[in-house]
Design a protein around this motif. Structure first.
Motif, mmCIF file in Angstrom:
data_model
loop_
_atom_site.group_PDB
_atom_site.id
_atom_site.type_symbol
_atom_site.label_atom_id
_atom_site.label_comp_id
_atom_site.label_asym_id
_atom_site.label_seq_id
_atom_site.Cartn_x
_atom_site.Cartn_y
_atom_site.Cartn_z
ATOM 1 N N ALA A 113 -21.572 5.945 28.563
ATOM 2 C CA ALA A 113 -22.702 5.048 28.844
ATOM 3 C C ALA A 113 -23.143 5.087 30.308
ATOM 4 O O ALA A 113 -24.328 5.221 30.599
ATOM 5 N N GLY A 114 -22.212 4.984 31.242
ATOM 6 C CA GLY A 114 -22.564 4.999 32.665
ATOM 7 C C GLY A 114 -23.191 6.312 33.084
ATOM 8 O O GLY A 114 -24.156 6.339 33.853
ATOM 9 N N ASP A 115 -22.656 7.413 32.572
ATOM 10 C CA ASP A 115 -23.214 8.730 32.885
ATOM 11 C C ASP A 115 -24.606 8.883 32.286
ATOM 12 O O ASP A 115 -25.503 9.437 32.928
ATOM 13 N N ARG A 116 -24.798 8.404 31.067
ATOM 14 C CA ARG A 116 -26.110 8.512 30.404
ATOM 15 C C ARG A 116 -27.201 7.845 31.221
ATOM 16 O O ARG A 116 -28.286 8.406 31.400
ATOM 17 N N GLN A 117 -26.921 6.652 31.727
ATOM 18 C CA GLN A 117 -27.943 5.919 32.476
ATOM 19 C C GLN A 117 -28.317 6.646 33.766
ATOM 20 O O GLN A 117 -29.495 6.748 34.110
ATOM 21 N N ILE A 118 -27.320 7.159 34.465
ATOM 22 C CA ILE A 118 -27.580 7.890 35.705
ATOM 23 C C ILE A 118 -28.352 9.174 35.415
ATOM 24 O O ILE A 118 -29.336 9.492 36.085
ATOM 25 N N LEU A 119 -27.921 9.917 34.395
ATOM 26 C CA LEU A 119 -28.591 11.175 34.048
ATOM 27 C C LEU A 119 -30.011 10.939 33.542
ATOM 28 O O LEU A 119 -30.912 11.722 33.830
ATOM 29 N N ALA A 120 -30.207 9.867 32.774
ATOM 30 C CA ALA A 120 -31.551 9.555 32.261
ATOM 31 C C ALA A 120 -32.516 9.356 33.431
ATOM 32 O O ALA A 120 -33.635 9.864 33.408
ATOM 33 N N LYS A 121 -32.062 8.641 34.433
ATOM 34 C CA LYS A 121 -32.919 8.402 35.597
ATOM 35 C C LYS A 121 -33.112 9.687 36.405
ATOM 36 O O LYS A 121 -34.230 10.031 36.778
ATOM 37 N N GLN A 122 -32.026 10.400 36.654
ATOM 38 C CA GLN A 122 -32.061 11.609 37.485
ATOM 39 C C GLN A 122 -32.898 12.725 36.854
ATOM 40 O O GLN A 122 -33.627 13.428 37.542
#
Length: 124
Positions: free
Chosen positions: A58-67
């Motif tokens: 979940a934490g990685d998904r949010q960062i990657l979605a934004k990036q």
């Protein structure tokens, strides 16, 4: 021993040199947020032509979605996804995929990373 900032700078330098020399630098990580915490390493991701993304925490998904500007629908392909499912990024194209690789082949036996399929039951 390299310190955290030095390691990031060294990684970026090597990445840039490999690309300049015609190489195809390749990286792999299990937790993207650890790498993306470094602005230098985040820059490598932004300049990558090809990304192969599987299931993400979940934490990685949010960062990657934004990036990477991943839409909520596209993000669903790396949310609780099964084996062989994810997203391919090539240039400005984001392509969802599902790959059901046959397990009864020599190629599968060579490429599998499942320890239970590599090491016989009961240890080495």
């Amino acid at each position: 021993m390299l310190l955290k900032g030095e390691l990031a700078s060294w990684s970026v330098e090597i990445w840039k040199r490999f690309r300049k020399w015609g190489g195809v630098p390749t990286g792999i990580t299990q937790n993207s947020k650890d790498l993306l915490a470094s602005p230098e390493i985040a820059n490598i991701l932004e300049n990558s032509d090809f990304i192969y993304m599987l299931n993400q925490a979940a934490g990685d998904r949010q960062i990657l979605a934004k990036q990477l500007n991943i839409s909520p629908h596209q993000l669903s392909y790396v949310t609780h996804s099964g084996e062989g499912e994810g997203l391919l990024f090539y240039g400005n194209v984001i392509l969802p995929f599902i790959d059901r690789f046959p397990k009864d082949t020599e190629l599968y036996r060579i490429m599998t990373t499942r320890l239970s399929e590599i090491i016989p039951e009961g240890g080495a």
